[in-house]
Design a protein around this motif. Sequence first.
Motif, PDB file in Angstrom:
ATOM      1  N   ARG A 112     -21.136  87.928 128.255  1.00 39.88           N
ATOM      2  CA  ARG A 112     -20.037  88.451 129.073  1.00 39.88           C
ATOM      3  C   ARG A 112     -18.699  88.228 128.379  1.00 39.88           C
ATOM      4  O   ARG A 112     -17.827  89.109 128.384  1.00 39.88           O
ATOM      5  N   ALA A 113     -18.535  87.051 127.776  1.00 44.66           N
ATOM      6  CA  ALA A 113     -17.294  86.773 127.059  1.00 44.66           C
ATOM      7  C   ALA A 113     -17.130  87.706 125.864  1.00 44.66           C
ATOM      8  O   ALA A 113     -16.018  88.163 125.559  1.00 44.66           O
ATOM      9  N   PHE A 114     -18.212  88.007 125.173  1.00 49.19           N
ATOM     10  CA  PHE A 114     -18.215  88.941 124.046  1.00 49.19           C
ATOM     11  C   PHE A 114     -17.680  90.298 124.473  1.00 49.19           C
ATOM     12  O   PHE A 114     -16.785  90.864 123.822  1.00 49.19           O
ATOM     13  N   ARG A 115     -18.176  90.818 125.559  1.00 47.76           N
ATOM     14  CA  ARG A 115     -17.776  92.147 126.007  1.00 47.76           C
ATOM     15  C   ARG A 115     -16.398  92.158 126.663  1.00 47.76           C
ATOM     16  O   ARG A 115     -15.876  93.230 126.979  1.00 47.76           O
ATOM     17  N   SER A 116     -15.797  91.001 126.852  1.00 49.96           N
ATOM     18  CA  SER A 116     -14.458  90.950 127.441  1.00 49.96           C
ATOM     19  C   SER A 116     -13.359  90.910 126.382  1.00 49.96           C
ATOM     20  O   SER A 116     -12.170  90.924 126.719  1.00 49.96           O
ATOM     21  N   GLN A 117     -13.734  90.893 125.097  1.00 55.01           N
ATOM     22  CA  GLN A 117     -12.747  90.717 124.024  1.00 55.01           C
ATOM     23  C   GLN A 117     -12.069  92.046 123.691  1.00 55.01           C
ATOM     24  O   GLN A 117     -12.660  92.914 123.075  1.00 55.01           O
ATOM     25  N   HIS A 118     -10.807  92.160 124.084  1.00 51.38           N
ATOM     26  CA  HIS A 118     -10.052  93.378 123.797  1.00 51.38           C
ATOM     27  C   HIS A 118      -9.384  93.327 122.429  1.00 51.38           C
ATOM     28  O   HIS A 118      -9.294  94.347 121.746  1.00 51.38           O
ATOM     29  N   THR A 119      -8.907  92.164 122.027  1.00 56.13           N
ATOM     30  CA  THR A 119      -8.237  92.046 120.732  1.00 56.13           C
ATOM     31  C   THR A 119      -8.444  90.649 120.168  1.00 56.13           C
ATOM     32  O   THR A 119      -8.073  89.664 120.810  1.00 56.13           O
ATOM     33  N   ILE A 120      -9.048  90.568 118.992  1.00 57.03           N
ATOM     34  CA  ILE A 120      -9.154  89.315 118.252  1.00 57.03           C
ATOM     35  C   ILE A 120      -8.433  89.516 116.932  1.00 57.03           C
ATOM     36  O   ILE A 120      -8.751  90.419 116.158  1.00 57.03           O
ATOM     37  N   ASP A 121      -7.454  88.654 116.657  1.00 55.40           N
ATOM     38  CA  ASP A 121      -6.629  88.753 115.461  1.00 55.40           C
ATOM     39  C   ASP A 121      -7.062  87.687 114.463  1.00 55.40           C
ATOM     40  O   ASP A 121      -6.931  86.490 114.735  1.00 55.40           O
TER      41      ASP A 121
END
Length: 411
Positions: free
Chosen positions: A348-357
Motif C-alpha cells: 500500500r505504501a508503494f502505491r501511495s508514492q507520488h514523488t520520490i526524489d
Amino acid sequence: MRLSLPRALAAGVMALVALTTGCAGTDGNVLTGPGVTADTISLGVLGDLSGPFAPLGKNLMQGNQLYFDKVNAAGGICGRQVRLVVADHGYNAQRAIDLYSQVEPKVLGFVQLLGSPMTDALKQDILQDQVLAAPAGWSSWLLRHPYLMVTGTTYDLEMVNGLDYLVNQGGVTRGDAVGHVYLDGDYGGNALQGSTFAAGQLGLSLVPVKVDEKTRDMTAQLATLKAQRVKAILASVTPAQTVAIATAARAAGLDVPILSDNPGFDPAILRTQMAPWLEQKLLMVSSYAPFGADIPAARDLAAAFRARYPSDAPSAAVDYGYAVANAYGEILATACANKDLTREGVHRAFRSQHTIDTGGLNPLLHFSDAGKPSADAVYVLRPDSHVPGGLAIVKNLFVSALASRYEIAAL
C-alpha cells in the motif's frame, strides 16, 4: 548536496524511532510481517556475484548497502536497523528459485532481483507471496506485475528518447534507414517496441536484427545493415555484443553512430581494442546517473563508495543500487508512518508514492499509477575511459516531445 535522508524517511526515523513491534490492532504499535523484528528489518538481495554479470551485481549490492548504511547511522527506519540478506544465484534461474525459497520467509521484501530469466522464473512466487521486489530490469512488460517495483525509465521509452535525440542532433533525418540489433526476450523486445514507435513517428525506416545471448560475431548482422544503408545503429544487447557490433561496423566501413540502452555498457569494454572507436561513436541512454557525475548526489555517493570500497572498480550500477534502495527506504518509512510493516502495508505504501526524489541519481519517481512507468526521462551518456565508471554526461535528464506522446501498451 550531501547524501542526506529524504524528508519522508527522516520523519519516519525521527518521529517513529520509539515504536516497537506490536500486535495487530494495538494502539501505538506497528503491525509487522516476515523479516521484521523489534530491532531489525531484513530485505533480500538475489544477485549475481559469481556469474556473467558479477561486476554489475556487486556494484548494485554495494549501492544498496551504502544507502542503508546511511539510514542505519541516522537511526534506521521505524527504530529498526535495515539488514540485507544477500544470496548469489550466479545468473542461474534454477539456483535463483532455490535461493528464493530459502530467503523469502526471512525478509520483508527484495530490494534487488537481478536478471530477466530469474525475474521471469520467480514472478508467480512473488505474486503468491505478495512480496515487493525491485528487479534490476526495465521492461515495461514488468509493469503488469503488481509486486514488481520497476525503478526508472523503461527500455521502450529509453529508445524513444534516444532516437528522437539522434534526429534532433541532425545525425539522422526523415527517410533514413536505422538498424536495431536486439536480444530476443523481454529486454530487446521491449526496446524494439519503442524504436518501432519512434521510427514510425519520425519518418524513418527501421531495420530490426534479432540476436540471442550466444551471438558473438556480428559480421553477418552488420553486413545486412550496411546493405540497407543505415545511418545509425540502435543496440539492445549485452556489453560484449556492443563491442562486437562496433568491431563489425568498423570492419565493414559503416561509420555511423551507435545508440545503446543501459544494459549494453560495462566499463570493461573500455579496456578492449575498440575503446577509442567506442568513445567516438557510442552513445548511451539511461535513466540513472553515471558514477561520479557532476551532480551533488553522485559526487557524494562516489566519495562514500571510495571510502567503503577503496579497492573495487565502480560503475553506474552503484548509483542505481543506491537510488533503488533510496526508493525502497521511502516506501518503508511511509509504511512505518501508517503503522503497518506487513507486506500488505508495504505494498500500500508503494502505491501511495507520488514523488520520490533521489537527487538526480534517477528522475523523479512515481509509483502511484499502476501500469505506468515510474519515470520517463533519460540521460544521454558517452563512454570516457578517463573518468571513474567510464561514462560522462552529454545531455542531462530530459523527456523528448516524442516520448511524451508514447503510450505503454495496455496491461
